[in-house]
Design an enzyme around this catalytic site. Structure first.
Site, PDB file in Angstrom:
ATOM      1  N   LYS A 272       0.847  -1.188   0.000  1.00 36.85           N
ATOM      2  CA  LYS A 272       0.000   0.000   0.000  1.00 36.85           C
ATOM      3  C   LYS A 272       0.887   1.244   0.000  1.00 36.85           C
ATOM      4  O   LYS A 272       1.796   1.362   0.812  1.00 36.85           O
ATOM      5  CB  LYS A 272      -0.921  -0.009   1.220  1.00 36.85           C
ATOM      6  CG  LYS A 272      -2.043  -1.039   1.103  1.00 36.85           C
ATOM      7  CD  LYS A 272      -3.002  -0.994   2.254  1.00 36.85           C
ATOM      8  CE  LYS A 272      -4.088  -2.053   2.105  1.00 36.85           C
ATOM      9  NZ  LYS A 272      -5.012  -1.814   0.970  1.00 36.85           N
ATOM     10  N   ARG A 347     -10.405 -11.447  -0.520  1.00 39.48           N
ATOM     11  CA  ARG A 347     -11.217 -12.382  -1.304  1.00 39.48           C
ATOM     12  C   ARG A 347     -10.541 -13.753  -1.405  1.00 39.48           C
ATOM     13  O   ARG A 347     -11.215 -14.769  -1.535  1.00 39.48           O
ATOM     14  CB  ARG A 347     -11.512 -11.777  -2.678  1.00 39.48           C
ATOM     15  CG  ARG A 347     -10.277 -11.509  -3.498  1.00 39.48           C
ATOM     16  CD  ARG A 347     -10.544 -10.565  -4.670  1.00 39.48           C
ATOM     17  NE  ARG A 347     -10.662  -9.173  -4.250  1.00 39.48           N
ATOM     18  CZ  ARG A 347     -10.932  -8.163  -5.075  1.00 39.48           C
ATOM     19  NH1 ARG A 347     -11.147  -8.395  -6.344  1.00 39.48           N
ATOM     20  NH2 ARG A 347     -11.005  -6.926  -4.611  1.00 39.48           N
TER      21      ARG A 347
HETATM   22  N1  BES Z   1      -8.537  -4.175   3.117  1.00 41.41           N
HETATM   23  C1  BES Z   1      -8.581  -3.560   1.848  1.00 41.41           C
HETATM   24  C2  BES Z   1      -9.859  -2.759   1.609  1.00 41.41           C
HETATM   25  C3  BES Z   1     -10.098  -1.576   2.486  1.00 41.41           C
HETATM   26  C4  BES Z   1      -9.844  -0.310   2.010  1.00 41.41           C
HETATM   27  C5  BES Z   1     -10.640  -1.701   3.741  1.00 41.41           C
HETATM   28  C6  BES Z   1     -10.103   0.802   2.793  1.00 41.41           C
HETATM   29  C7  BES Z   1     -10.893  -0.603   4.530  1.00 41.41           C
HETATM   30  C8  BES Z   1     -10.640   0.648   4.054  1.00 41.41           C
HETATM   31  C9  BES Z   1      -8.475  -4.622   0.760  1.00 41.41           C
HETATM   32  O1  BES Z   1      -7.740  -5.743   1.069  1.00 41.41           O
HETATM   33  C10 BES Z   1      -7.818  -3.976  -0.397  1.00 41.41           C
HETATM   34  O2  BES Z   1      -6.670  -3.654  -0.279  1.00 41.41           O
HETATM   35  N2  BES Z   1      -8.550  -3.800  -1.473  1.00 41.41           N
HETATM   36  C11 BES Z   1      -8.052  -3.189  -2.650  1.00 41.41           C
HETATM   37  C12 BES Z   1      -8.492  -4.010  -3.825  1.00 41.41           C
HETATM   38  C13 BES Z   1      -7.790  -3.675  -5.088  1.00 41.41           C
HETATM   39  C14 BES Z   1      -6.334  -4.096  -5.007  1.00 41.41           C
HETATM   40  C15 BES Z   1      -8.482  -4.379  -6.220  1.00 41.41           C
HETATM   41  C16 BES Z   1      -8.627  -1.779  -2.712  1.00 41.41           C
HETATM   42  O3  BES Z   1      -9.762  -1.571  -2.324  1.00 41.41           O
HETATM   43  O4  BES Z   1      -7.895  -0.893  -3.132  1.00 41.41           O
HETATM   44 MN    MN Z   2      -5.662  -5.475   0.658  1.00 42.54          MN
END
Ligand code: BES
Ligand code: MN
Ligand code: ZN
Length: 491
Positions: A272, A347
Protein backbone atom coordinates in the site's frame (compact mmCIF):
# COMPACT_ATOMS: atom_id res chain seq x y z
CA UNK A 1 -23.65 2.14 34.72
CA UNK A 2 -26.73 0.17 35.61
CA UNK A 3 -29.98 0.43 33.69
CA UNK A 4 -33.08 0.13 35.85
CA UNK A 5 -36.77 0.12 35.05
CA UNK A 6 -39.22 2.32 36.84
CA UNK A 7 -42.91 2.99 36.66
CA UNK A 8 -42.61 6.28 38.50
CA UNK A 9 -44.30 9.07 36.60
CA UNK A 10 -41.91 11.83 35.59
CA UNK A 11 -43.42 14.05 38.28
CA UNK A 12 -42.41 11.71 41.09
CA UNK A 13 -38.94 10.71 39.96
CA UNK A 14 -36.33 12.12 42.28
CA UNK A 15 -32.74 11.69 41.10
CA UNK A 16 -29.93 13.91 39.92
CA UNK A 17 -30.74 14.48 36.22
CA UNK A 18 -34.08 14.16 34.49
CA UNK A 19 -34.21 13.79 30.69
CA UNK A 20 -37.40 14.13 28.69
CA UNK A 21 -38.07 13.59 24.99
CA UNK A 22 -40.13 16.13 23.05
CA UNK A 23 -41.60 15.92 19.56
CA UNK A 24 -40.86 18.58 17.01
CA UNK A 25 -44.53 19.52 16.65
CA UNK A 26 -45.23 19.64 20.35
CA UNK A 27 -42.65 21.83 21.99
CA UNK A 28 -45.41 23.57 23.96
CA UNK A 29 -45.57 21.82 27.31
CA UNK A 30 -48.19 19.16 27.84
CA UNK A 31 -50.21 19.31 31.08
CA UNK A 32 -47.84 16.89 32.73
CA UNK A 33 -44.77 18.85 31.68
CA UNK A 34 -46.38 22.14 32.67
CA UNK A 35 -46.91 20.64 36.12
CA UNK A 36 -43.29 19.48 36.22
CA UNK A 37 -42.23 22.95 35.13
CA UNK A 38 -44.12 24.43 38.09
CA UNK A 39 -42.32 22.01 40.41
CA UNK A 40 -38.99 23.04 38.93
CA UNK A 41 -39.65 26.75 39.24
CA UNK A 42 -40.39 27.40 35.56
CA UNK A 43 -36.97 26.42 34.16
CA UNK A 44 -38.40 24.34 31.30
CA UNK A 45 -40.38 27.16 29.68
CA UNK A 46 -37.47 29.51 30.15
CA UNK A 47 -34.99 27.04 28.64
CA UNK A 48 -37.12 26.24 25.59
CA UNK A 49 -37.76 29.93 24.91
CA UNK A 50 -34.18 31.03 25.48
CA UNK A 51 -32.64 28.36 23.29
CA UNK A 52 -35.45 28.52 20.71
CA UNK A 53 -35.60 24.74 21.07
CA UNK A 54 -37.34 23.11 18.09
CA UNK A 55 -36.96 19.49 19.25
CA UNK A 56 -35.22 18.42 16.05
CA UNK A 57 -34.28 14.72 16.22
CA UNK A 58 -31.63 14.09 18.90
CA UNK A 59 -30.87 17.78 19.55
CA UNK A 60 -30.51 18.49 23.26
CA UNK A 61 -30.72 21.38 25.69
CA UNK A 62 -29.72 21.38 29.29
CA UNK A 63 -30.22 23.46 32.42
CA UNK A 64 -29.57 23.36 36.13
CA UNK A 65 -32.48 23.55 38.54
CA UNK A 66 -32.35 25.88 41.51
CA UNK A 67 -35.86 25.18 42.82
CA UNK A 68 -36.32 23.14 45.94
CA UNK A 69 -36.43 19.78 44.18
CA UNK A 70 -34.28 16.64 44.34
CA UNK A 71 -33.74 17.05 40.59
CA UNK A 72 -30.59 19.11 39.99
CA UNK A 73 -30.46 19.08 36.17
CA UNK A 74 -32.91 18.78 33.31
CA UNK A 75 -32.07 17.62 29.80
CA UNK A 76 -34.57 17.99 26.97
CA UNK A 77 -34.01 15.87 23.89
CA UNK A 78 -35.70 16.34 20.53
CA UNK A 79 -37.38 13.42 18.78
CA UNK A 80 -38.22 14.99 15.42
CA UNK A 81 -41.69 14.52 13.93
CA UNK A 82 -43.92 11.99 15.73
CA UNK A 83 -44.79 10.14 12.50
CA UNK A 84 -41.08 9.60 11.79
CA UNK A 85 -40.33 8.06 15.20
CA UNK A 86 -38.46 4.78 14.89
CA UNK A 87 -36.13 2.66 17.00
CA UNK A 88 -33.08 4.46 15.65
CA UNK A 89 -34.52 7.83 16.77
CA UNK A 90 -34.84 6.39 20.28
CA UNK A 91 -31.30 4.97 20.22
CA UNK A 92 -29.90 8.30 19.03
CA UNK A 93 -31.97 10.31 21.52
CA UNK A 94 -30.82 8.09 24.40
CA UNK A 95 -27.23 8.42 23.17
CA UNK A 96 -27.49 12.22 22.99
CA UNK A 97 -28.85 12.32 26.55
CA UNK A 98 -26.11 9.99 27.77
CA UNK A 99 -23.44 12.28 26.37
CA UNK A 100 -24.91 15.36 28.08
CA UNK A 101 -25.33 13.46 31.35
CA UNK A 102 -21.71 12.31 31.20
CA UNK A 103 -20.41 15.80 30.41
CA UNK A 104 -22.46 17.31 33.23
CA UNK A 105 -21.25 14.59 35.59
CA UNK A 106 -24.77 13.40 36.39
CA UNK A 107 -24.78 10.74 39.05
CA UNK A 108 -28.19 9.33 38.28
CA UNK A 109 -30.42 9.83 35.28
CA UNK A 110 -34.15 9.40 34.73
CA UNK A 111 -35.05 9.07 31.05
CA UNK A 112 -38.56 9.43 29.69
CA UNK A 113 -39.08 8.78 25.97
CA UNK A 114 -42.33 7.87 24.21
CA UNK A 115 -43.13 4.28 23.24
CA UNK A 116 -42.35 3.28 19.69
CA UNK A 117 -45.30 1.61 18.00
CA UNK A 118 -46.83 0.74 21.40
CA UNK A 119 -44.00 -1.73 21.91
CA UNK A 120 -42.42 -1.28 25.33
CA UNK A 121 -39.91 -4.14 24.88
CA UNK A 122 -38.45 -2.83 21.62
CA UNK A 123 -38.47 0.71 23.06
CA UNK A 124 -36.59 -0.31 26.22
CA UNK A 125 -34.09 -2.36 24.20
CA UNK A 126 -33.34 0.53 21.83
CA UNK A 127 -32.90 2.99 24.72
CA UNK A 128 -30.58 0.61 26.57
CA UNK A 129 -28.52 0.03 23.41
CA UNK A 130 -28.21 3.75 22.66
CA UNK A 131 -27.17 4.61 26.22
CA UNK A 132 -24.54 1.91 26.56
CA UNK A 133 -23.07 2.16 23.08
CA UNK A 134 -22.69 5.93 23.49
CA UNK A 135 -21.05 5.71 26.92
CA UNK A 136 -18.48 3.10 25.89
CA UNK A 137 -15.02 4.58 25.67
CA UNK A 138 -11.88 2.63 24.85
CA UNK A 139 -9.34 3.44 27.54
CA UNK A 140 -7.31 0.24 27.29
CA UNK A 141 -4.28 1.89 25.75
CA UNK A 142 -4.12 5.10 27.82
CA UNK A 143 -1.80 5.07 30.80
CA UNK A 144 -3.80 7.87 32.40
CA UNK A 145 -7.32 7.98 30.97
CA UNK A 146 -9.16 11.26 31.46
CA UNK A 147 -12.51 9.70 32.17
CA UNK A 148 -11.68 6.46 33.85
CA UNK A 149 -14.53 6.88 36.23
CA UNK A 150 -18.03 7.17 34.82
CA UNK A 151 -19.98 9.14 37.39
CA UNK A 152 -23.31 8.01 35.98
CA UNK A 153 -24.15 5.07 38.25
CA UNK A 154 -27.78 4.43 37.33
CA UNK A 155 -30.22 5.21 34.56
CA UNK A 156 -33.93 4.74 35.24
CA UNK A 157 -36.04 4.15 32.14
CA UNK A 158 -39.29 5.78 33.21
CA UNK A 159 -42.60 4.08 32.46
CA UNK A 160 -40.92 0.88 31.33
CA UNK A 161 -41.10 -1.38 34.37
CA UNK A 162 -41.55 -5.03 33.51
CA UNK A 163 -39.17 -4.87 30.55
CA UNK A 164 -36.32 -6.75 32.27
CA UNK A 165 -36.02 -9.24 29.40
CA UNK A 166 -35.52 -6.43 26.89
CA UNK A 167 -32.72 -4.95 29.00
CA UNK A 168 -31.05 -8.34 29.32
CA UNK A 169 -31.24 -8.76 25.55
CA UNK A 170 -29.78 -5.28 25.02
CA UNK A 171 -26.93 -6.06 27.43
CA UNK A 172 -26.14 -9.31 25.61
CA UNK A 173 -26.11 -7.59 22.24
CA UNK A 174 -24.06 -4.64 23.51
CA UNK A 175 -21.47 -7.03 24.98
CA UNK A 176 -21.03 -8.45 21.48
CA UNK A 177 -20.75 -5.00 19.88
CA UNK A 178 -18.14 -3.97 22.43
CA UNK A 179 -16.12 -7.14 21.85
CA UNK A 180 -16.14 -6.33 18.12
CA UNK A 181 -15.12 -2.71 18.79
CA UNK A 182 -12.26 -3.81 21.05
CA UNK A 183 -10.96 -6.40 18.60
CA UNK A 184 -11.05 -3.93 15.71
CA UNK A 185 -9.58 -0.97 17.60
CA UNK A 186 -6.70 -2.95 19.09
CA UNK A 187 -3.61 -2.60 16.90
CA UNK A 188 -2.06 -5.40 14.89
CA UNK A 189 0.63 -5.94 17.54
CA UNK A 190 -2.15 -6.75 20.02
CA UNK A 191 -4.74 -8.58 17.96
CA UNK A 192 -3.12 -11.24 15.80
CA UNK A 193 -4.54 -14.42 14.24
CA UNK A 194 -3.56 -16.11 17.51
CA UNK A 195 -5.57 -13.57 19.53
CA UNK A 196 -8.63 -14.11 17.32
CA UNK A 197 -8.37 -17.87 17.80
CA UNK A 198 -7.97 -17.40 21.56
CA UNK A 199 -10.99 -15.11 21.63
CA UNK A 200 -13.07 -17.79 19.88
CA UNK A 201 -11.81 -20.36 22.36
CA UNK A 202 -12.66 -18.10 25.30
CA UNK A 203 -16.23 -17.60 24.01
CA UNK A 204 -16.55 -21.36 23.57
CA UNK A 205 -15.32 -22.09 27.09
CA UNK A 206 -17.43 -19.41 28.72
CA UNK A 207 -20.69 -20.27 26.98
CA UNK A 208 -20.32 -23.95 26.10
CA UNK A 209 -19.87 -23.68 22.33
CA UNK A 210 -17.90 -26.06 20.13
CA UNK A 211 -14.69 -24.68 18.69
CA UNK A 212 -12.22 -25.96 16.16
CA UNK A 213 -9.03 -24.14 15.23
CA UNK A 214 -7.44 -25.43 12.04
CA UNK A 215 -3.68 -24.94 11.94
CA UNK A 216 -1.64 -24.41 8.77
CA UNK A 217 -1.17 -28.18 8.26
CA UNK A 218 -4.92 -28.80 8.63
CA UNK A 219 -5.61 -26.11 6.05
CA UNK A 220 -3.01 -27.65 3.73
CA UNK A 221 -4.81 -31.00 3.99
CA UNK A 222 -8.05 -29.29 3.00
CA UNK A 223 -6.31 -27.72 0.02
CA UNK A 224 -6.82 -24.12 1.14
CA UNK A 225 -4.21 -22.76 -1.25
CA UNK A 226 -5.81 -19.32 -1.56
CA UNK A 227 -5.90 -18.64 2.19
CA UNK A 228 -2.42 -20.08 2.70
CA UNK A 229 -1.02 -18.04 -0.19
CA UNK A 230 -1.96 -14.88 1.68
CA UNK A 231 -0.60 -16.27 4.96
CA UNK A 232 2.82 -17.16 3.52
CA UNK A 233 4.72 -13.96 4.36
CA UNK A 234 3.56 -13.60 7.95
CA UNK A 235 5.77 -14.69 10.83
CA UNK A 236 2.57 -15.52 12.69
CA UNK A 237 0.72 -18.80 12.17
CA UNK A 238 -2.56 -18.58 10.26
CA UNK A 239 -5.63 -19.75 12.20
CA UNK A 240 -8.80 -21.01 10.57
CA UNK A 241 -11.46 -20.47 13.21
CA UNK A 242 -14.71 -22.42 13.38
CA UNK A 243 -16.95 -21.78 16.38
CA UNK A 244 -20.34 -23.48 16.55
CA UNK A 245 -23.40 -22.62 18.59
CA UNK A 246 -25.95 -25.42 18.80
CA UNK A 247 -29.30 -25.02 20.56
CA UNK A 248 -30.37 -27.53 23.24
CA UNK A 249 -33.30 -28.93 21.24
CA UNK A 250 -33.51 -29.38 17.49
CA UNK A 251 -32.37 -26.42 15.47
CA UNK A 252 -35.04 -24.59 13.45
CA UNK A 253 -32.42 -23.55 10.94
CA UNK A 254 -28.69 -23.74 10.41
CA UNK A 255 -26.75 -20.64 9.45
CA UNK A 256 -23.13 -19.66 8.91
CA UNK A 257 -21.38 -16.34 9.37
CA UNK A 258 -17.92 -15.70 7.92
CA UNK A 259 -15.72 -12.72 8.80
CA UNK A 260 -12.66 -11.49 6.90
CA UNK A 261 -9.87 -11.79 9.46
CA UNK A 262 -6.82 -9.89 8.17
CA UNK A 263 -5.26 -8.64 11.40
CA UNK A 264 -3.09 -6.40 9.22
CA UNK A 265 -3.13 -5.64 5.52
CA UNK A 266 0.14 -4.16 4.24
CA UNK A 267 -0.94 -4.94 0.68
CA UNK A 268 1.76 -7.59 0.35
CA UNK A 269 4.32 -7.04 -2.45
CA UNK A 270 1.77 -4.74 -4.08
CA UNK A 271 2.42 -2.74 -0.95
CA UNK A 272 0.00 0.00 0.00
CA UNK A 273 1.46 3.36 -1.03
CA UNK A 274 1.23 6.84 0.44
CA UNK A 275 -2.33 7.92 1.14
CA UNK A 276 -3.66 4.37 1.02
CA UNK A 277 -4.38 4.32 4.74
CA UNK A 278 -1.90 1.54 5.49
CA UNK A 279 -1.61 2.82 9.08
CA UNK A 280 -5.32 2.04 9.65
CA UNK A 281 -5.20 -1.49 8.25
CA UNK A 282 -5.55 -3.09 11.69
CA UNK A 283 -9.27 -2.70 10.92
CA UNK A 284 -9.06 -5.36 8.21
CA UNK A 285 -10.37 -7.97 10.63
CA UNK A 286 -13.61 -6.03 11.12
CA UNK A 287 -15.57 -8.91 9.61
CA UNK A 288 -14.00 -11.37 12.06
CA UNK A 289 -14.64 -8.88 14.89
CA UNK A 290 -18.34 -8.70 13.99
CA UNK A 291 -18.48 -12.49 13.65
CA UNK A 292 -16.98 -13.08 17.10
CA UNK A 293 -19.09 -10.28 18.58
CA UNK A 294 -22.21 -11.90 17.15
CA UNK A 295 -21.04 -15.25 18.53
CA UNK A 296 -20.69 -13.77 22.00
CA UNK A 297 -24.21 -12.29 21.83
CA UNK A 298 -25.84 -15.40 20.31
CA UNK A 299 -24.15 -17.65 22.87
CA UNK A 300 -25.91 -15.70 25.64
CA UNK A 301 -29.27 -15.24 23.91
CA UNK A 302 -29.48 -18.95 23.03
CA UNK A 303 -31.90 -18.95 20.08
CA UNK A 304 -33.08 -22.28 18.61
CA UNK A 305 -30.94 -21.78 15.52
CA UNK A 306 -27.59 -23.46 14.90
CA UNK A 307 -24.93 -20.92 13.94
CA UNK A 308 -21.42 -21.49 12.62
CA UNK A 309 -18.93 -18.64 13.07
CA UNK A 310 -15.95 -18.83 10.74
CA UNK A 311 -12.85 -16.79 10.01
CA UNK A 312 -9.69 -17.54 8.05
CA UNK A 313 -7.37 -15.33 10.09
CA UNK A 314 -3.93 -14.18 8.99
CA UNK A 315 -1.91 -11.08 8.08
CA UNK A 316 -1.01 -9.81 4.61
CA UNK A 317 2.72 -9.10 4.96
CA UNK A 318 5.91 -8.91 2.94
CA UNK A 319 8.99 -11.12 3.27
CA UNK A 320 11.12 -13.48 1.21
CA UNK A 321 8.28 -15.99 1.56
CA UNK A 322 5.63 -13.65 0.28
CA UNK A 323 3.42 -14.68 -2.59
CA UNK A 324 4.55 -12.96 -5.77
CA UNK A 325 2.30 -10.88 -7.94
CA UNK A 326 1.42 -13.30 -10.72
CA UNK A 327 1.45 -16.43 -8.56
CA UNK A 328 -1.25 -18.96 -9.28
CA UNK A 329 -3.07 -20.34 -6.25
CA UNK A 330 -5.46 -23.28 -6.09
CA UNK A 331 -8.42 -22.86 -3.75
CA UNK A 332 -10.03 -25.75 -1.86
CA UNK A 333 -12.73 -26.20 -4.51
CA UNK A 334 -10.02 -26.77 -7.12
CA UNK A 335 -10.38 -23.40 -8.84
CA UNK A 336 -7.14 -21.66 -9.84
CA UNK A 337 -6.50 -17.97 -9.23
CA UNK A 338 -3.89 -15.76 -10.85
CA UNK A 339 -2.94 -13.22 -8.19
CA UNK A 340 -2.49 -10.10 -10.28
CA UNK A 341 -2.61 -7.96 -7.14
CA UNK A 342 -1.50 -9.18 -3.72
CA UNK A 343 -3.51 -6.37 -2.11
CA UNK A 344 -6.76 -8.08 -3.13
CA UNK A 345 -6.04 -10.63 -0.39
CA UNK A 346 -9.36 -10.61 1.49
CA UNK A 347 -11.22 -12.38 -1.30
CA UNK A 348 -8.48 -15.07 -1.38
CA UNK A 349 -8.95 -15.86 2.31
CA UNK A 350 -12.74 -15.72 1.96
CA UNK A 351 -12.66 -18.08 -1.02
CA UNK A 352 -11.51 -20.99 1.13
CA UNK A 353 -13.77 -19.98 4.00
CA UNK A 354 -16.79 -19.96 1.64
CA UNK A 355 -15.90 -23.40 0.24
CA UNK A 356 -15.63 -24.69 3.83
CA UNK A 357 -19.00 -23.17 4.84
CA UNK A 358 -20.69 -24.49 1.70
CA UNK A 359 -19.89 -28.02 2.88
CA UNK A 360 -21.67 -27.50 6.21
CA UNK A 361 -25.09 -27.78 4.51
CA UNK A 362 -26.50 -24.71 6.21
CA UNK A 363 -29.62 -22.81 5.13
CA UNK A 364 -27.77 -19.54 4.62
CA UNK A 365 -24.28 -18.07 4.78
CA UNK A 366 -23.34 -14.41 5.17
CA UNK A 367 -19.81 -13.07 4.93
CA UNK A 368 -18.74 -9.69 6.28
CA UNK A 369 -15.56 -8.14 4.97
CA UNK A 370 -13.66 -4.87 4.85
CA UNK A 371 -13.18 -5.86 1.25
CA UNK A 372 -12.83 -2.85 -1.02
CA UNK A 373 -12.05 0.84 -1.01
CA UNK A 374 -14.33 0.93 -4.05
CA UNK A 375 -17.35 0.20 -1.84
CA UNK A 376 -16.45 3.22 0.31
CA UNK A 377 -16.21 5.34 -2.85
CA UNK A 378 -19.65 4.10 -3.93
CA UNK A 379 -21.57 4.32 -0.65
CA UNK A 380 -19.50 6.55 1.65
CA UNK A 381 -18.29 5.88 5.17
CA UNK A 382 -21.64 5.05 6.79
CA UNK A 383 -23.21 2.49 4.49
CA UNK A 384 -22.22 -1.11 3.88
CA UNK A 385 -22.80 -2.80 0.52
CA UNK A 386 -25.00 -5.90 0.33
CA UNK A 387 -24.44 -8.38 -2.47
CA UNK A 388 -26.53 -11.49 -2.92
CA UNK A 389 -27.94 -13.54 -5.77
CA UNK A 390 -30.70 -14.61 -3.36
CA UNK A 391 -33.56 -12.10 -3.05
CA UNK A 392 -35.07 -13.71 0.04
CA UNK A 393 -31.79 -13.70 1.96
CA UNK A 394 -31.07 -10.13 0.83
CA UNK A 395 -34.50 -9.04 2.10
CA UNK A 396 -33.91 -10.76 5.48
CA UNK A 397 -30.62 -8.93 5.88
CA UNK A 398 -32.07 -5.58 4.84
CA UNK A 399 -34.81 -6.00 7.44
CA UNK A 400 -32.32 -7.04 10.12
CA UNK A 401 -30.13 -4.02 9.35
CA UNK A 402 -33.10 -1.65 9.35
CA UNK A 403 -34.17 -2.87 12.80
CA UNK A 404 -30.60 -2.48 14.04
CA UNK A 405 -30.21 1.01 12.55
CA UNK A 406 -27.12 -0.19 10.64
CA UNK A 407 -27.14 1.24 7.13
CA UNK A 408 -26.99 -1.33 4.34
CA UNK A 409 -27.64 -0.88 0.62
CA UNK A 410 -28.16 -3.65 -1.91
CA UNK A 411 -25.73 -3.57 -4.82
CA UNK A 412 -26.00 -5.28 -8.21
CA UNK A 413 -24.22 -8.53 -9.03
CA UNK A 414 -23.67 -7.70 -12.68
CA UNK A 415 -22.48 -11.04 -14.09
CA UNK A 416 -21.09 -9.38 -17.19
CA UNK A 417 -18.43 -7.67 -15.09
CA UNK A 418 -16.93 -11.07 -14.29
CA UNK A 419 -15.24 -10.74 -17.69
CA UNK A 420 -12.94 -8.25 -15.97
CA UNK A 421 -11.55 -11.15 -13.93
CA UNK A 422 -10.79 -13.37 -16.96
CA UNK A 423 -7.28 -14.79 -16.82
CA UNK A 424 -5.31 -16.09 -19.80
CA UNK A 425 -3.55 -18.67 -17.69
CA UNK A 426 -5.80 -19.58 -14.72
CA UNK A 427 -9.55 -19.86 -14.01
CA UNK A 428 -9.69 -16.24 -12.91
CA UNK A 429 -7.62 -13.28 -11.73
CA UNK A 430 -8.18 -11.85 -8.28
CA UNK A 431 -8.67 -8.26 -9.49
CA UNK A 432 -10.33 -6.57 -12.42
CA UNK A 433 -10.39 -2.97 -13.61
CA UNK A 434 -10.68 -0.08 -11.15
CA UNK A 435 -14.27 0.67 -12.07
CA UNK A 436 -16.90 -1.44 -10.33
CA UNK A 437 -14.23 -2.79 -7.97
CA UNK A 438 -16.62 -3.77 -5.22
CA UNK A 439 -18.90 -5.59 -7.69
CA UNK A 440 -16.08 -7.65 -9.21
CA UNK A 441 -14.93 -8.52 -5.68
CA UNK A 442 -18.42 -9.90 -4.94
CA UNK A 443 -18.48 -11.78 -8.26
CA UNK A 444 -15.11 -13.31 -7.37
CA UNK A 445 -16.51 -14.57 -4.04
CA UNK A 446 -19.54 -16.07 -5.79
CA UNK A 447 -17.24 -18.54 -7.58
CA UNK A 448 -16.68 -20.31 -4.26
CA UNK A 449 -20.30 -20.89 -3.25
CA UNK A 450 -22.11 -23.75 -4.94
CA UNK A 451 -25.24 -24.63 -3.01
CA UNK A 452 -25.92 -22.40 -0.05
CA UNK A 453 -27.96 -19.18 -0.24
CA UNK A 454 -25.21 -16.60 0.23
CA UNK A 455 -24.82 -12.89 0.88
CA UNK A 456 -21.75 -10.68 1.14
CA UNK A 457 -21.53 -7.46 3.16
CA UNK A 458 -18.72 -5.08 2.23
CA UNK A 459 -18.21 -3.18 5.50
CA UNK A 460 -15.02 -1.27 4.62
CA UNK A 461 -16.79 2.08 5.25
CA UNK A 462 -18.85 1.70 8.43
CA UNK A 463 -16.38 -0.47 10.38
CA UNK A 464 -14.66 2.70 11.61
CA UNK A 465 -15.51 6.33 12.30
CA UNK A 466 -12.92 9.07 12.74
CA UNK A 467 -15.24 11.16 14.87
CA UNK A 468 -17.98 10.55 17.39
CA UNK A 469 -21.25 9.94 15.54
CA UNK A 470 -24.60 9.10 17.14
CA UNK A 471 -24.01 6.24 19.57
CA UNK A 472 -20.61 5.46 18.06
CA UNK A 473 -17.58 6.85 19.83
CA UNK A 474 -14.69 7.72 17.52
CA UNK A 475 -12.94 4.55 16.41
CA UNK A 476 -14.32 1.09 15.81
CA UNK A 477 -18.12 0.92 15.53
CA UNK A 478 -18.73 -2.81 15.92
CA UNK A 479 -20.75 -2.60 12.69
CA UNK A 480 -22.55 -5.79 11.75
CA UNK A 481 -23.02 -7.41 15.15
CA UNK A 482 -26.54 -6.07 15.66
CA UNK A 483 -27.63 -6.84 12.10
CA UNK A 484 -26.30 -10.39 12.43
CA UNK A 485 -28.03 -10.97 15.75
CA UNK A 486 -31.35 -9.67 14.36
CA UNK A 487 -30.93 -11.88 11.30
CA UNK A 488 -30.34 -14.99 13.41
CA UNK A 489 -33.21 -14.18 15.80
CA UNK A 490 -35.65 -13.62 12.91
CA UNK A 491 -34.66 -16.92 11.25
N1 BES B 1 -8.54 -4.17 3.12
C1 BES B 1 -8.58 -3.56 1.85
C2 BES B 1 -9.86 -2.76 1.61
C3 BES B 1 -10.10 -1.58 2.49
C4 BES B 1 -9.84 -0.31 2.01
C5 BES B 1 -10.64 -1.70 3.74
C6 BES B 1 -10.10 0.80 2.79
C7 BES B 1 -10.89 -0.60 4.53
C8 BES B 1 -10.64 0.65 4.05
C9 BES B 1 -8.48 -4.62 0.76
O1 BES B 1 -7.74 -5.74 1.07
C10 BES B 1 -7.82 -3.98 -0.40
O2 BES B 1 -6.67 -3.65 -0.28
N2 BES B 1 -8.55 -3.80 -1.47
C11 BES B 1 -8.05 -3.19 -2.65
C12 BES B 1 -8.49 -4.01 -3.83
C13 BES B 1 -7.79 -3.67 -5.09
C14 BES B 1 -6.33 -4.10 -5.01
C15 BES B 1 -8.48 -4.38 -6.22
C16 BES B 1 -8.63 -1.78 -2.71
O3 BES B 1 -9.76 -1.57 -2.32
O4 BES B 1 -7.90 -0.89 -3.13
MN1 MN C 1 -5.66 -5.47 0.66
ZN1 ZN D 1 -7.61 -6.22 3.03
Amino acid sequence: MKIQLSNKPVLEWGGDSLAIGLFEDAVELTDQLAQLDDQLGGVLKELIAEEEFKAKAHSTIFTRVSANSPIRKVILVGLGKPEALNLETLRLAAAAVARVAKKQKSKSLGLSLPLWNNQPAATAQAMAEGLQLALYKDIRFKSEPEDKEIKLATVDLLGLSGQEAAITLANQIVSGVILARELVAAPANEVTPITLAETAQAIATEHGLEVQILEREDCEKLGMGAFLGVAKASDLPPKFIHLTYKPKGTAKRKLAIIGKGLTFDSGGLNIKGAGSGIETMKIDMGGAGATLGAAKAIAQIKPDVEVHFISAATENMISGHAMHPGDILTASNGKTIEVNNTDAEGRLTLADALVYADKLKVDGVVDLATLTGACVVALGEDIAGLYSPDDALAAQLQQAAETAGEKLWRMPMEEKYFEGLKSEIADMKNTGPRSGGSITAALFLKQFVKETPWAHLDIAGPVWTDKEKGYNSSGATGYGVRTLVNWVLAS
